[in-house]
Design a protein around this motif. Structure first.
Motif, PDB file in Angstrom:
ATOM      1  N   GLN A 162       1.038  -1.430   0.191  1.00  0.00           N
ATOM      2  CA  GLN A 162       0.188   0.142   0.230  1.00  0.00           C
ATOM      3  C   GLN A 162       0.626   1.126   0.190  1.00  0.00           C
ATOM      4  OE1 GLN A 162      -2.377  -0.609   3.737  1.00  0.00           O
ATOM      5  NE2 GLN A 162      -3.995  -1.709   2.429  1.00  0.00           N
ATOM      6  N   LEU A 163       2.224   0.934   1.095  1.00  0.00           N
ATOM      7  CA  LEU A 163       2.782   2.283   1.052  1.00  0.00           C
ATOM      8  C   LEU A 163       3.648   2.656  -0.730  1.00  0.00           C
ATOM      9  CD1 LEU A 163       4.369   2.591   4.817  1.00  0.00           C
ATOM     10  CD2 LEU A 163       2.950   3.915   4.047  1.00  0.00           C
ATOM     11  N   ARG A 169       1.734   7.071  -7.048  1.00  0.00           N
ATOM     12  CA  ARG A 169       1.551   8.263  -7.289  1.00  0.00           C
ATOM     13  C   ARG A 169       1.436   9.917  -6.427  1.00  0.00           C
ATOM     14  NH1 ARG A 169      -3.138   6.249  -3.327  1.00  0.00           N
ATOM     15  NH2 ARG A 169      -3.253   4.273  -4.441  1.00  0.00           N
ATOM     16  N   LEU A 170       2.251   9.608  -5.917  1.00  0.00           N
ATOM     17  CA  LEU A 170       2.979  11.211  -5.353  1.00  0.00           C
ATOM     18  C   LEU A 170       3.762  10.403  -6.492  1.00  0.00           C
ATOM     19  CD1 LEU A 170       3.845  10.387  -1.695  1.00  0.00           C
ATOM     20  CD2 LEU A 170       2.181  12.274  -3.140  1.00  0.00           C
ATOM     21  N   LEU A 221       2.002   1.894  -3.932  1.00  0.00           N
ATOM     22  CA  LEU A 221       1.461   2.511  -4.402  1.00  0.00           C
ATOM     23  C   LEU A 221       0.739   3.549  -4.490  1.00  0.00           C
ATOM     24  CD1 LEU A 221      -1.236  -0.310  -4.524  1.00  0.00           C
ATOM     25  CD2 LEU A 221       0.280  -0.023  -6.596  1.00  0.00           C
ATOM     26  N   LYS A 222       0.959   4.219  -3.109  1.00  0.00           N
ATOM     27  CA  LYS A 222       0.900   6.171  -2.450  1.00  0.00           C
ATOM     28  C   LYS A 222       2.183   6.373  -2.907  1.00  0.00           C
ATOM     29  CE  LYS A 222      -1.696   5.053   0.721  1.00  0.00           C
ATOM     30  NZ  LYS A 222      -2.019   5.031   2.795  1.00  0.00           N
TER      31      LYS A 222
END
Length: 156
Positions: A26-27, A33-34, A29-30
């Protein structure tokens, strides 16, 4: 016994905690996106990046007041004194080799700092007279920072 464990964990740092693999996914993927949506430039970074173009406008006869008006037209709040300060820092960084010259990187041209005989306001309709460009004096015994070193036979 609990006190000793707490004291040891405080002295030695937190005990290692394991996290599920999904948290790392999850981290990841985030963070991706950043990376796809970079943050904007800070004002100082913008001036550093635009320094060659600002200096070209000055060489064409435009004053820093004109440049500031151009910035403000695009809703970039900057004062003339702030622009002068950032330009001075950008020139020093280029001379020190801290940043690459964006204009020289594309065209392969050498970095040439203009001679500023006088800095004054330019009245509209007139062009600022610039002093002829001369090559900087050839300094011997200069160190890596560009300062001249003393020799034993130099006068103090």
């Amino acid at each position: 016994m609990r006190f000793k464990r707490r004291w040891l964990s405080w002295v030695m740092g937190k005990s290692s905690v394991s996290y599920p693999e999904r948290v790392a996914d999850q981290l990841g993927l985030k963070l991706e996106r950043l990376a796809q949506h970079p943050k904007g430039l800070q004002l100082k970074q913008m001036v550093f990046q635009l320094r060659p173009k600002i200096e070209a406008a000055q060489a064409a006869g435009y004053s820093l007041d004109d440049v500031v008006a151009l910035f403000r037209a695009d809703d970039v709040a900057i004062s003339v004194s702030t622009l002068k300060t950032y330009l001075r820092e950008a020139r020093a960084a280029v001379r020190a080799g801290a940043i690459a010259d964006a204009g020289a990187g594309r065209s392969g041209a050498a970095i040439v700092e203009p001679n500023h005989a006088k800095s004054g306001k330019v009245r509209s309709g007139t062009k600022k007279q610039t002093a002829p460009q001369t090559a900087p004096p050839d300094l011997t015994n200069t160190n890596a920072a560009g300062f001249q070193e003393m020799r034993s036979d130099d006068d103090l």
